[in-house]
Design a protein around this motif. Structure first.
Motif, PDB file in Angstrom:
ATOM      1  N   HIS A   1     -82.757  -0.318  33.884  1.00 31.97           N
ATOM      2  CA  HIS A   1     -83.376   0.343  32.643  1.00 31.97           C
ATOM      3  C   HIS A   1     -83.694   1.793  32.956  1.00 31.97           C
ATOM      4  CE1 HIS A   1     -83.413  -3.814  30.505  1.00 31.97           C
ATOM      5  NE2 HIS A   1     -83.809  -4.095  31.760  1.00 31.97           N
TER       6      HIS A   1
ATOM      7  N   MET B   1     -81.583  -0.380  19.769  1.00 35.27           N
ATOM      8  CA  MET B   1     -82.205  -1.373  20.743  1.00 35.27           C
ATOM      9  C   MET B   1     -83.299  -0.952  21.419  1.00 35.27           C
ATOM     10  SD  MET B   1     -79.180  -2.501  19.817  1.00 35.27           S
ATOM     11  CE  MET B   1     -77.980  -1.132  20.511  1.00 35.27           C
ATOM     12  N   GLY B   2     -83.344   0.180  22.064  1.00 33.80           N
ATOM     13  CA  GLY B   2     -84.236   0.845  22.948  1.00 33.80           C
ATOM     14  C   GLY B   2     -85.429   1.234  21.826  1.00 33.80           C
TER      15      GLY B   2
ATOM     16  N   CYS C   1     -89.275  -2.014  21.864  1.00 36.76           N
ATOM     17  CA  CYS C   1     -88.252  -2.378  22.886  1.00 36.76           C
ATOM     18  C   CYS C   1     -88.894  -3.623  23.519  1.00 36.76           C
ATOM     19  CB  CYS C   1     -87.764  -1.466  23.832  1.00 36.76           C
ATOM     20  SG  CYS C   1     -86.473  -2.197  24.633  1.00 36.76           S
TER      21      CYS C   1
ATOM     22  N   ARG D   1     -77.297  -5.472  20.081  1.00 41.94           N
ATOM     23  CA  ARG D   1     -77.979  -6.454  19.160  1.00 41.94           C
ATOM     24  C   ARG D   1     -77.336  -7.385  18.581  1.00 41.94           C
ATOM     25  NH1 ARG D   1     -79.259  -7.036  13.794  1.00 41.94           N
ATOM     26  NH2 ARG D   1     -78.704  -5.021  13.222  1.00 41.94           N
TER      27      ARG D   1
ATOM     28  N   ASP E   1     -84.594   2.210  27.332  1.00 43.48           N
ATOM     29  CA  ASP E   1     -83.226   1.929  26.823  1.00 43.48           C
ATOM     30  C   ASP E   1     -82.862   2.660  25.582  1.00 43.48           C
ATOM     31  OD1 ASP E   1     -83.112   0.020  28.772  1.00 43.48           O
ATOM     32  OD2 ASP E   1     -83.415  -1.893  27.615  1.00 43.48           O
TER      33      ASP E   1
ATOM     34  N   GLN F   1     -91.583   0.751  25.044  1.00 46.10           N
ATOM     35  CA  GLN F   1     -91.659  -0.617  25.740  1.00 46.10           C
ATOM     36  C   GLN F   1     -92.940  -1.307  25.291  1.00 46.10           C
ATOM     37  OE1 GLN F   1     -92.542  -0.944  30.197  1.00 46.10           O
ATOM     38  NE2 GLN F   1     -90.401  -0.092  29.858  1.00 46.10           N
TER      39      GLN F   1
END
Length: 528
Positions: free
Chosen positions: A510, A341-342, A365, A373, A228, A345
């Motif tokens: 995603h 936001m990304g 993320c 957000r 993301d 992971q």
């Protein structure tokens, strides 16, 4: 503070935390109960985004509110791209942590009846924003946390982490460089990335200048999965004077009744969104930018807010520094990069796809924010997920590190020739012009081609130590641009002028980035 040059043993139960914001400090304090913690920051302890957070912390503490409503607001603002489990964890645990902070003496703002003062911000259906010092919540929190960590953990300042040290598929430490160019290797059982965002890769941002996306580059080079990255939130209202930004004007100002207007007094959010000036940030920011693109200045009309100076002392000081007269009631504003936001992971415990490597805060993320957000969920995320990471690592058995030591000056540098890299200012100019609030294929492709002139696929181990930090910034920029190219739609904070609508085919989809896949595609000429 550790500033020595000599070789030094890092004990077998050490946890390295990279960063000094709310997520880093929360994790460090919790971990210090069971582990030896070493916190590393490339500047001083206060060089982070937390200290700049004006708005506050969103949490359900009022009986008229509910965690279900907070979850709904978060997912709606995130354009349904959120991980609902991550959102529920954020909201449910957040309330109890906020109450614990209050019990520990954190100075939240109270009204005349000694009831917690709750503000309202964009896309929130209830008043649930807690503040401290009016508009200095982040500063109050980081001061509170720094006072506690100063005696609980070991801190290394003015060291930049330039590479994650790998042993097979496991992260076992970090390589750092100091201000004089001395390189050291530090080893640990667990490494936690809490390096913050990437706003300083752009010219106009609310972020601290140190937020250059290096955590993204570090994780990517170590083989971690990222996701993301195209979702970069632009805050609608940065104070804008003489063609430069002077800092953030909190959304809480609009929450107290301020309206966005032109110099003629026209309300620019009329007929744009049902929530008007408290619409989701991406909507408000793009509307402001559209008006400004036509040559019309945009202002925040604060004339309806009583006792503005008392309610917003930090913003008042900001205006005075910019020579903006508050008594006229109009504050000139412009959008600027605010939040990523990304990131790397992670699962709910901050675990990445690389063994021994964790990520927390803005560099991570979890899926809690989706494509956009919700206001004031960021400090909450640092608090909640900092605890999650710490509780998981605390339960891990200690691993023997074979008495490894801090090694001065990496021998690999002896075989590394200096490579061609752009100036940091050049990267910012390209990112601002082509990967900003309004994107299209042509502009993103220009940025991609320009970035790829500088060997972005070169292994980090073959880059001279003095250039690794800049190389990580370049890598992060390339990842953001190519991720934005890959999402052929508009959703949340990612707006493509050539694909201006949400596309059904992209629902719940995603974009994951992984070094081995990216490099293979680059070699074969495939699309990233």
């Amino acid at each position: 503070m550790f500033r020595g040059r000599g070789a030094r043993t890092i004990e077998k139960d050490c946890v390295l935390i990279i960063g000094s914001g709310i997520a880093a400090c929360t994790a460090a304090l919790q971990l210090a109960k069971d582990k030896r913690v070493l916190l590393i920051t490339k500047g001083e302890l206060t060089d982070n985004n937390t200290i700049r957070a004006q708005g506050g912390i969103a949490a359900v503490v009022d009986q008229r509110d509910s965690w279900e409503l907070h979850v709904q607001d978060t997912i709606k603002a995130g354009y349904n791209l959120n991980n609902e489990e991550a959102v529920e964890l954020l909201v449910k645990k957040g309330s109890s942590y906020i109450q614990k902070l209050a019990q520990e003496g954190f100075p939240f703002d109270y009204d005349a009846n000694q009831v917690l003062s709750l503000g309202k911000e964009g896309a929130h259906s209830r008043r649930r924003i807690l503040h401290a010092g009016g508009d200095a919540t982040g500063k109050a929190i980081i001061t509170f946390l720094h006072q506690q960590i100063s005696t609980a953990i070991e801190i290394i300042t003015n060291r930049t982490v330039i590479e994650l040290i790998m042993e097979g598929n496991r992260c076992i430490g970090v390589q750092v460089i100091d201000e004089e160019g001395v390189v050291s290797n530090l080893y640990a059982d667990s490494v936690v990335l809490a390096t913050g965002g990437c706003g300083a890769l752009f010219d106009v941002t609310s972020n601290h200048p140190a937020m250059l996306g290096e955590g993204i580059g570090l994780a990517y080079q170590a083989g971690a999965i990222l996701t993301d990255l195209e979702f970069i939130q632009f805050h609608p209202t940065l104070l804008w004077k003489d063609n430069q930004s002077f800092g953030l004007i909190s959304e809480a100002v609009r929450g107290e009744g301020a309206r966005l207007v032109t110099g003629n007094g026209d309300f620019i959010m009329e007929n744009v969104h049902p929530l008007l000036d408290l619409a989701p940030r991406d909507v408000v920011a793009r509307t402001i930018q559209t008006v400004r693109n036509k040559g019309t200045a945009v202002y925040l009309d604060i004339s309806q807010i009583k006792d503005f100076r008392m309610r917003f002392p930090s913003i008042t000081t900001l205006c005075e520094e910019a020579n903006v007269n508050i008594s006229k009631g109009l504050l000139p504003v412009s959008p600027g990069v605010h939040f990523a936001m990304g990131g790397v992971q992670t699962d709910k415990y901050g675990r990445t796809s690389v063994a021994g490597l964790y990520a927390v805060g803005e560099v991570a993320c979890t899926g809690a924010h989706g494509a956009n957000r919700l206001a004031s969920n960021s400090l909450l995320e640092g608090l909640v997920y900092g605890q999650q990471v710490a509780r998981h690592i605390s339960k891990l058995p200690n691993k023997q590190q074979n008495n490894r030591k801090v090694d001065e000056t990496s021998s690999r540098d002896l075989h590394c020739s200096k490579i061609s890299l752009p100036e940091q200012a050049e990267i910012k100019k390209i990112m601002t012009e082509y990967a900003g609030i309004q994107r299209d294929y042509q502009g993103l492709q220009v940025a991609k081609n320009w970035l790829e002139n500088f060997c972005v696929h070169k292994p980090i181990a073959s880059v001279p130590s003095t250039q690794k930090a800049l190389f990580n910034q370049l890598t992060a920029s390339w990842l953001l641009v190519t991720s934005a190219l890959a999402r052929n739609e508009s959703r949340g904070s990612h707006y493509r002028m050539d694909f201006p609508e949400n596309r059904e085919s992209w629902e719940n989809k995603h974009i994951e980035r992984y070094k081995e896949i990216d490099w293979q595609q680059a070699i074969t000429g495939g699309e990233l």
